[in-house]
Write a protein that holds these residues in place. Structure first.
Motif, PDB file in Angstrom:
ATOM      1  N   ASN A  42       0.656  -1.403  -0.075  1.00 34.56           N
ATOM      2  CA  ASN A  42       0.089   0.035  -0.123  1.00 34.56           C
ATOM      3  C   ASN A  42       0.950   1.276  -0.014  1.00 34.56           C
ATOM      4  O   ASN A  42       0.348   2.219  -0.639  1.00 34.56           O
ATOM      5  N   LYS A  45       2.326   1.915  -3.470  1.00 33.13           N
ATOM      6  CA  LYS A  45       1.248   2.183  -4.224  1.00 33.13           C
ATOM      7  C   LYS A  45       0.946   3.699  -4.194  1.00 33.13           C
ATOM      8  O   LYS A  45       0.905   4.490  -4.945  1.00 33.13           O
ATOM      9  N   MET A  73      -4.404  10.180   1.083  1.00 36.52           N
ATOM     10  CA  MET A  73      -6.162  10.343   1.862  1.00 36.52           C
ATOM     11  C   MET A  73      -6.695   9.890   0.893  1.00 36.52           C
ATOM     12  O   MET A  73      -7.559   9.351   1.317  1.00 36.52           O
ATOM     13  N   SER A  74      -6.832  10.018  -0.496  1.00 35.69           N
ATOM     14  CA  SER A  74      -7.763   9.932  -1.394  1.00 35.69           C
ATOM     15  C   SER A  74      -7.742   8.568  -1.974  1.00 35.69           C
ATOM     16  O   SER A  74      -8.793   8.047  -2.380  1.00 35.69           O
ATOM     17  N   GLU A  75      -6.718   7.891  -2.206  1.00 33.56           N
ATOM     18  CA  GLU A  75      -6.616   6.869  -3.007  1.00 33.56           C
ATOM     19  C   GLU A  75      -5.975   5.556  -2.103  1.00 33.56           C
ATOM     20  O   GLU A  75      -6.163   4.332  -2.815  1.00 33.56           O
ATOM     21  N   ILE A  76      -5.493   5.591  -0.904  1.00 30.86           N
ATOM     22  CA  ILE A  76      -4.952   4.373  -0.383  1.00 30.86           C
ATOM     23  C   ILE A  76      -5.861   3.849   0.636  1.00 30.86           C
ATOM     24  O   ILE A  76      -5.792   2.485   0.470  1.00 30.86           O
ATOM     25  N   GLY A  77      -6.289   4.283   1.296  1.00 30.67           N
ATOM     26  CA  GLY A  77      -7.004   3.737   2.249  1.00 30.67           C
ATOM     27  C   GLY A  77      -5.998   3.032   3.566  1.00 30.67           C
ATOM     28  O   GLY A  77      -5.103   3.546   3.666  1.00 30.67           O
ATOM     29  N   GLY A  78      -6.600   2.201   4.057  1.00 32.34           N
ATOM     30  CA  GLY A  78      -6.042   1.445   5.080  1.00 32.34           C
ATOM     31  C   GLY A  78      -5.531   2.306   6.102  1.00 32.34           C
ATOM     32  O   GLY A  78      -6.329   3.425   6.230  1.00 32.34           O
ATOM     33  N   SER A  79      -4.661   1.946   7.125  1.00 32.93           N
ATOM     34  CA  SER A  79      -4.395   2.828   8.075  1.00 32.93           C
ATOM     35  C   SER A  79      -3.524   4.024   7.842  1.00 32.93           C
ATOM     36  O   SER A  79      -3.516   5.123   8.227  1.00 32.93           O
ATOM     37  N   PRO A  82      -4.927   7.574   5.831  1.00 33.58           N
ATOM     38  CA  PRO A  82      -5.238   8.764   7.000  1.00 33.58           C
ATOM     39  C   PRO A  82      -4.212   9.254   7.545  1.00 33.58           C
ATOM     40  O   PRO A  82      -3.804  10.533   7.698  1.00 33.58           O
ATOM     41  N   LEU A  83      -3.241   8.310   8.096  1.00 32.83           N
ATOM     42  CA  LEU A  83      -2.234   8.715   9.092  1.00 32.83           C
ATOM     43  C   LEU A  83      -1.049   9.497   8.368  1.00 32.83           C
ATOM     44  O   LEU A  83      -0.694  10.757   8.672  1.00 32.83           O
ATOM     45  N   MET A  86      -2.851  12.791   6.490  1.00 33.77           N
ATOM     46  CA  MET A  86      -2.762  13.758   7.300  1.00 33.77           C
ATOM     47  C   MET A  86      -1.551  14.439   7.638  1.00 33.77           C
ATOM     48  O   MET A  86      -1.288  15.571   7.711  1.00 33.77           O
TER      49      MET A  86
ATOM     50  N   ASN B  78      -7.911  -1.732  -1.058  1.00 31.26           N
ATOM     51  CA  ASN B  78      -7.057  -2.673  -1.619  1.00 31.26           C
ATOM     52  C   ASN B  78      -7.163  -3.853  -0.759  1.00 31.26           C
ATOM     53  O   ASN B  78      -7.823  -4.021   0.465  1.00 31.26           O
ATOM     54  N   SER B  81      -6.950  -3.658   2.899  1.00 34.22           N
ATOM     55  CA  SER B  81      -6.994  -2.347   3.471  1.00 34.22           C
ATOM     56  C   SER B  81      -8.298  -1.609   3.204  1.00 34.22           C
ATOM     57  O   SER B  81      -8.903  -1.968   2.204  1.00 34.22           O
ATOM     58  N   SER B  82      -8.872  -0.998   4.139  1.00 33.06           N
ATOM     59  CA  SER B  82      -9.918  -0.098   4.160  1.00 33.06           C
ATOM     60  C   SER B  82      -9.971   0.766   2.855  1.00 33.06           C
ATOM     61  O   SER B  82      -8.912   1.209   2.334  1.00 33.06           O
ATOM     62  N   PRO B  83     -11.064   0.932   2.250  1.00 29.41           N
ATOM     63  CA  PRO B  83     -11.340   1.805   1.250  1.00 29.41           C
ATOM     64  C   PRO B  83     -11.125   3.393   1.781  1.00 29.41           C
ATOM     65  O   PRO B  83     -11.024   3.594   3.014  1.00 29.41           O
ATOM     66  N   PRO B  84     -10.726   4.177   0.992  1.00 30.46           N
ATOM     67  CA  PRO B  84     -10.372   5.688   1.668  1.00 30.46           C
ATOM     68  C   PRO B  84     -11.687   6.325   1.631  1.00 30.46           C
ATOM     69  O   PRO B  84     -12.780   5.700   1.259  1.00 30.46           O
ATOM     70  N   ASP B  86     -13.389   8.680   0.047  1.00 31.88           N
ATOM     71  CA  ASP B  86     -13.919   9.209  -0.974  1.00 31.88           C
ATOM     72  C   ASP B  86     -15.078   8.078  -1.312  1.00 31.88           C
ATOM     73  O   ASP B  86     -16.165   8.421  -1.588  1.00 31.88           O
ATOM     74  N   GLY B 110      -7.469   0.974  10.312  1.00 31.35           N
ATOM     75  CA  GLY B 110      -7.656   1.674   9.179  1.00 31.35           C
ATOM     76  C   GLY B 110      -9.212   1.915   8.828  1.00 31.35           C
ATOM     77  O   GLY B 110      -9.595   2.948   8.422  1.00 31.35           O
ATOM     78  N   MET B 113     -10.636   4.819  10.618  1.00 31.30           N
ATOM     79  CA  MET B 113     -10.415   6.223  10.345  1.00 31.30           C
ATOM     80  C   MET B 113     -11.246   6.669   8.999  1.00 31.30           C
ATOM     81  O   MET B 113     -11.510   7.681   9.031  1.00 31.30           O
ATOM     82  N   ASN B 114     -10.859   5.788   8.135  1.00 30.49           N
ATOM     83  CA  ASN B 114     -11.369   6.162   6.784  1.00 30.49           C
ATOM     84  C   ASN B 114     -12.998   6.182   6.783  1.00 30.49           C
ATOM     85  O   ASN B 114     -13.461   7.222   6.372  1.00 30.49           O
ATOM     86  N   MET B 117     -13.920   9.602   8.608  1.00 32.78           N
ATOM     87  CA  MET B 117     -13.688  10.640   7.590  1.00 32.78           C
ATOM     88  C   MET B 117     -14.857  10.834   6.728  1.00 32.78           C
ATOM     89  O   MET B 117     -15.352  11.716   6.514  1.00 32.78           O
TER      90      MET B 117
END
Ligand SMILES: Nc1ncnc2c1ncn2[C@@H]1O[C@H](COP(=O)(O)OP(=O)(O)O)[C@@H](O)[C@H]1O
Ligand SMILES: Nc1ncnc2c1ncn2[C@@H]1O[C@H](COP(=O)(O)OP(=O)(O)O)[C@@H](O)[C@H]1O
Ligand SMILES: [Mg+2]
Ligand SMILES: [Mg+2]
Ligand SMILES: [Mg+2]
Ligand SMILES: [Mg+2]
Lengths: 216, 334, 334, 216
Positions: A42, A45, A73-79, A82-83, A86, B78, B81-84, B86, B110, B113-114, B117
């Motif tokens: 991730n 990526k 923030m907009s494409e990756i997700g997971g922990s 956001p972390l 941000m 992914n 992994s949580s989606p973002p 958006d 994850g 948090m997502n 938001m």
């Protein structure tokens, strides 16, 4: 006091991306030991996508960090989305508009980034997370400048503390995130986020150091 | 580890492309994102919209549960992994029917948090959002720390109950309450015999000795809470059921729903052997199995292993589970 | 290889016990045998009875396809072994509704011998029996030897079509004719990445090199017709589809049904990646996918691999596939 | 001419069962190479069940073969249920009622068994099946008795031919059954059915030989 140019330092973000992409397999392997094995994939990526967007442009450091933060923030997700998303967004907000980055700005940037991370997550030092890299690094930087060390020396202290912080996670029991479900079994391995954070921070410090110059 | 793969970086997009082609009768992409999908029937005026989601690698979770009577939309991340925010926010906006939107997802850093938001974004547009975080994995922490537990295969039963509440036109309050109860009354525990391998690395994250199993595993290929010597199928079920019975305050005559779930590579044949013993143990306790599902419902890529989920039913939950629904991988009634 | 097992010699009985408990809403034991199961609705007066079956280890084949609109009864053998004549004959007798019984099973020496003996027993009791032996595996011999080919996952589509014909009240002649056509117009080919392991030995029957795959495998864990270097998902699909296109006399505008089937351990995620390419290839040929199924339909224990089946539809077959049915693992319509 | 007692020879079937059960893993392993790996498991199941039924009784050979044939036919399925089921049922029909089994009866039994097998299946010698054990063994027995050899010598010839027949399957390409789909790839390994058939026939010959006696 020395400083480095914001507008001439966007390439530091490209170096970070290179280092993260190089360590893709390693970071996933670490995460696989006590987590779910996706960290390197991730991260690579997100950083790779940001690098692609930045490659042909001429962004300064603040702008590049802003792009990176957005992508995470907009494409990756997971922990990490956001972390780190941000973190970089907050970093960029502090340095945006500043042509030169001096130790005070650098420190302010770190503090704002930390606040961002803690606003999204709620980990503390000792929980076996990226904060165990980030917080000691920040503290070492501030201590060095308070001690009257040069920007370059403070950056060295920053990098050394980041690596030491990263290594300190080996002996910790995870208190937050996925690995926390393993209890005592989470002891004995590096934390993946702490490892990627050390890569990010030392690359940042290295890039800054290379660009340090006395004010004209 | 060999897999049917093209460029591993494209796996999620290609999978979603295939899934939408395969299940086009049920779902379609949410406009403006490639990572969220909505039921063909959504939004329905006057109905709370149910949005679920999480990382990929758990198929048919979560995408396979979109359709009338269950989820209105899904956001897909992914692998593991949580989606973002958006796609989650877009999904919520797309299926909002004027009565608010309910988010249900598993309790992971994850995802939390997502989804939080996303909830802020959606609420900023005037759509009320409520969130129920699933915590059915009884192995993942002590009973006093129920809120710290993971959400695992029990998710599916919780989605089902919540989807029925939404479908019945209940208020957002009532839907949230029902989902929360469904979560609190669902108990899951998983056992892995072999780890999984990620598409990008094609290697096992860790290894389990040839005579051992991992007890209390989640659905992300992580090690479990303990490694124990391999046991017979009945002994494994007994261990899990004993643990569930300690947690579940049931009485003879009570009804339960059961989900025996493969983590990916454990075949149906073995799931039936497990289910047989689960039902025996429940019957001995005087419990009636009002509904049961046995199969691949919430997987962890190609992990070898299985989980057992028991939902303790009251009249309301029994009714919600029996309510009709029609999704690619979960159907009830006509 | 680790499995959820008690005494391996009990695996089939325990599996069946679990399956009947799990799917009791659909099926019940045929009186007088522990190895045959019939639909709760069977027999239906005036309807041809459809009896399918074969060895176990292919779950949800064959047991998962018993119910209204599909099979009336199933006879189940030991792992990878045809059932003996007795349960087959009892199943046929139990679901005979006065219009005769249709047997459909895969083309294997064991199945043929046992089903033929059963047919003799049943016919001796005055019940007409017709048999359609499935031969959809195009890899298993040359096109001129269609009758010598194996029956594999395409079985499921053939059962579906035949079950619909029976459900519509067609004559035994008409049901047999429809099943025979469904078989002749179904083309399957399978690829294995890893072999399976039998419950009793818990060892792989053979090994496939780390860089190789077996092409043209059946559903009994046997080696395929050729070993080839591992390729990308798209290349695998292209190889299979090219082979199917060579055999299938189709024209642009024709309709097909598709089944992308896991052999056990290949997860849904990868099946979707395969399906995506299958549909692309069909579209390029101008063919329309009128129906598709993606999942675990006809497995080979824990084998890693998948098969692709294409049924070339005419109006009649399209109508039969679209006819409603309701079984544990195959449902159409309402 | 020598002969052996039918009523005192039921235990030969128990010996066969012992040998089959002992070879369970081996037979499945052979079958797994080019077949589906179930041969040993199913054979052991069928022969084991028959042995359980016979154990405490006092069945003669004909009766015991009849029980074995019934069990195989009604409980086992697969290819072996009908093929061996028919073979033993036909064997038993020939010797039933005969108190002494002499070479002529033994030969008649084999011929009837062969006819049964060929009625159910439709393999020929050379197809890489149990017939490649059975047919040469039968032919060797008949040739030996035609040559004026003793019953014991004919049984030895029978066993030797069975084993040679079994081994001959290694070089064959399967023409029937599951392995036939492999074409040339089926060459180079023993046929599973030919192997179990050799076990059955040699155990039968051994048991008969041990019990041979001149007519009283
Ligand atoms: N609340 C948190 N605050 C700071 N870092 C966190 C927090 N939760 C998790 N982490 C970090 O995230 C890392 C895992 O990242 P990653 O593997 O990408 O996500 P995930 O755990 O969702 O799979 C951990 O190693 C840890 O350092
Ligand atoms: N028609 C036939 N005639 C004689 N022997 C046969 C025939 N078909 C198969 N066989 C024998 O059956 C053996 C396989 O038996 P088994 O593994 O128990 O059954 P299956 O092939 O159904 O799995 C083969 O090795 C072969 O010797
Ligand atoms: Mg991770
Ligand atoms: Mg993750
Ligand atoms: Mg077999
Ligand atoms: Mg076999």
């Amino acid at each position: 006091m020395q400083s480095f140019s914001n507008s001439a330092s966007g390439a530091i973000v490209l170096s970070m991306a290179d280092r993260i992409v190089e360590n893709r397999a390693y970071l996933s392997e670490i995460d696989g030991k006590i987590g779910d094995g996706d960290h390197g994939v991730n991260m690579a990526k997100g950083f790779g996508m940001a690098a692609d967007r930045l490659k042909d442009g001429n962004a300064g450091l603040g702008e590049a960090m802003n792009t990176l933060g957005d992508v995470l923030m907009s494409e990756i997700g997971g922990s990490m989305g956001p972390l780190y998303g941000m973190m970089f967004t907050e970093f960029s907000e502090v340095i945006e508009g500043k042509e030169q980055i001096d130790p005070a700005t650098f420190s302010a940037m770190l503090h704002k980034g930390l606040a961002g991370i803690q606003e999204v997550g709620s980990a503390k030092v000792g929980d076996k997370t990226l904060l165990d890299t980030f917080v000691p690094a920040l503290e070492a930087f501030d201590a060095a400048t308070a001690d009257g060390k040069s920007f370059g020396e403070a950056l060295d202290a920053f990098s050394a503390a980041a690596e030491k912080g990263r290594d300190s996670t080996v002996d910790m029991v995870a208190k937050i995130g996925r690995a926390s479900r393993l209890g005592e079994r989470s002891r004995g391995v590096l934390d993946a986020g702490a490892t990627s954070c050390a890569i990010i921070l030392t690359t940042l410090a290295e890039g800054a150091k290379e660009r340090l110059a006395e004010p004209a | 580890v060999k897999k049917f793969l093209n460029d591993p970086d494209d796996i999620v997009d290609e999978m979603l492309d295939g899934a939408v082609r395969a299940h086009g009768a049920y779902l379609e992409p949410v406009p403006g994102t490639r990572r969220a999908f909505m039921a063909r029937e959504a939004p329905r005026e006057g109905k709370v919209g149910l949005v679920v989601g999480g990382g990929s690698g758990h198929e048919p979770c979560f995408l396979g549960y979109v359709g009338p009577g269950m989820a209105d939309a899904v956001a897909v991340g992914n692998v593991f992994s949580s989606p973002p925010p958006d796609p989650i926010a877009r999904a919520a906006q797309a299926v909002s029917g004027g009565e608010g939107v309910l988010f249900i997802y598993g309790n992971y850093a994850g995802d939390t948090m997502n989804f939080e938001m996303a909830a802020e974004l959606v609420q900023a547009n005037g759509i009320p959002v409520r969130t129920v975080v699933t915590t059915d994995d009884i192995a993942s922490s002590r009973a006093e720390d129920r809120d710290g537990r993971r959400g695992v295969a029990g998710n599916v039963l919780i989605f089902k109950a919540a989807g029925a509440a939404c479908d019945k036109g209940w208020s957002l309050d009532a839907c949230e309450r029902a989902a929360r109860k469904a979560n609190l009354q669902t108990y899951t525990m998983g056992v892995a015999l072999e780890p999984c391998s990620m598409p990008q690395t094609r290697r096992y994250n860790f290894s389990i000795g040839p005579q051992d199993m991992e007890v209390g595993v989640g659905i992300h290929g992580e090690p479990g809470v303990a490694r124990e010597p391999m046991q017979s199928a009945d002994a494994v079920v007994d261990m899990v059921m004993n643990r569930i019975f300690t947690e579940m305050p049931s009485q003879s005559g009570d009804r339960v729903a059961v989900l025996v779930n493969s983590f990916g590579s454990t075949p149906l044949m073995e799931l039936y052997v497990l289910y047989r013993r689960v039902e025996q143990r429940l019957k001995t306790k005087g419990l009636t199995v009002a509904a049961r599902w046995v199969g691949h419902y919430c997987t962890s890529l190609d992990m070898v292993g299985a989980s057992i989920s028991v939902m303790h039913l009251d009249d309301e939950l029994a009714e919600l589970l029996a309510h009709p629904c029609d999704t690619p991988f979960f159907r009830v009634g006509k």
